[in-house]
Design a protein around this motif. Sequence first.
Motif, short mmCIF file in Angstrom:
data_model
loop_
_atom_site.label_atom_id
_atom_site.label_comp_id
_atom_site.label_asym_id
_atom_site.label_seq_id
_atom_site.Cartn_x
_atom_site.Cartn_y
_atom_site.Cartn_z
N ASP A 173 0.77 -1.09 -0.19
CA ASP A 173 0.01 -0.03 -0.07
C ASP A 173 0.89 1.26 0.10
OD1 ASP A 173 -2.33 -1.59 -0.04
OD2 ASP A 173 -2.64 -1.39 2.18
N THR A 174 1.89 1.39 0.94
CA THR A 174 2.99 2.53 0.83
C THR A 174 3.42 2.71 -0.39
OG1 THR A 174 3.22 1.89 3.17
CG2 THR A 174 4.87 3.38 1.84
N LEU A 175 4.09 1.65 -1.17
CA LEU A 175 4.50 1.54 -2.59
C LEU A 175 3.39 2.31 -3.47
CD1 LEU A 175 6.66 -1.58 -2.64
CD2 LEU A 175 7.79 0.78 -2.51
N ALA A 176 2.37 1.74 -3.33
CA ALA A 176 1.29 2.01 -4.32
C ALA A 176 0.86 3.62 -4.30
CB ALA A 176 0.00 1.25 -4.21
N GLU A 177 0.92 4.01 -2.85
CA GLU A 177 0.83 5.73 -2.75
C GLU A 177 1.96 6.47 -3.26
OE1 GLU A 177 0.09 5.75 1.54
OE2 GLU A 177 -1.82 4.62 1.42
N SER A 178 3.18 5.91 -3.03
CA SER A 178 4.26 6.80 -3.57
C SER A 178 4.66 6.72 -4.93
CB SER A 178 5.46 6.26 -2.62
OG SER A 178 6.03 5.00 -2.85
#
Length: 79
Positions: A61-66
Amino acid sequence: MAHDYDEEAGPAAIRAGPRQAEPRRASVDAGARVRIGLELQRHYAQVLALPIPDHLRALVDTLAESGGMSERAEREPSR
């Protein structure tokens, strides 16, 4: 440990002895390949059905947001 060596060449010229043939690889027949493939598919289907651990889900999720991928990862072909 005693070694055979050429007396004239000195102990540095240790003879390896008779060369042994490499073991032959047995070929796998088509039926065995099919059975192996089916078992691998069955095994990995069970693995893929497992839930993703929370810490990995959070990382994704963090990678997708960034924005997901670095420039290097975008240039490299997917495997």
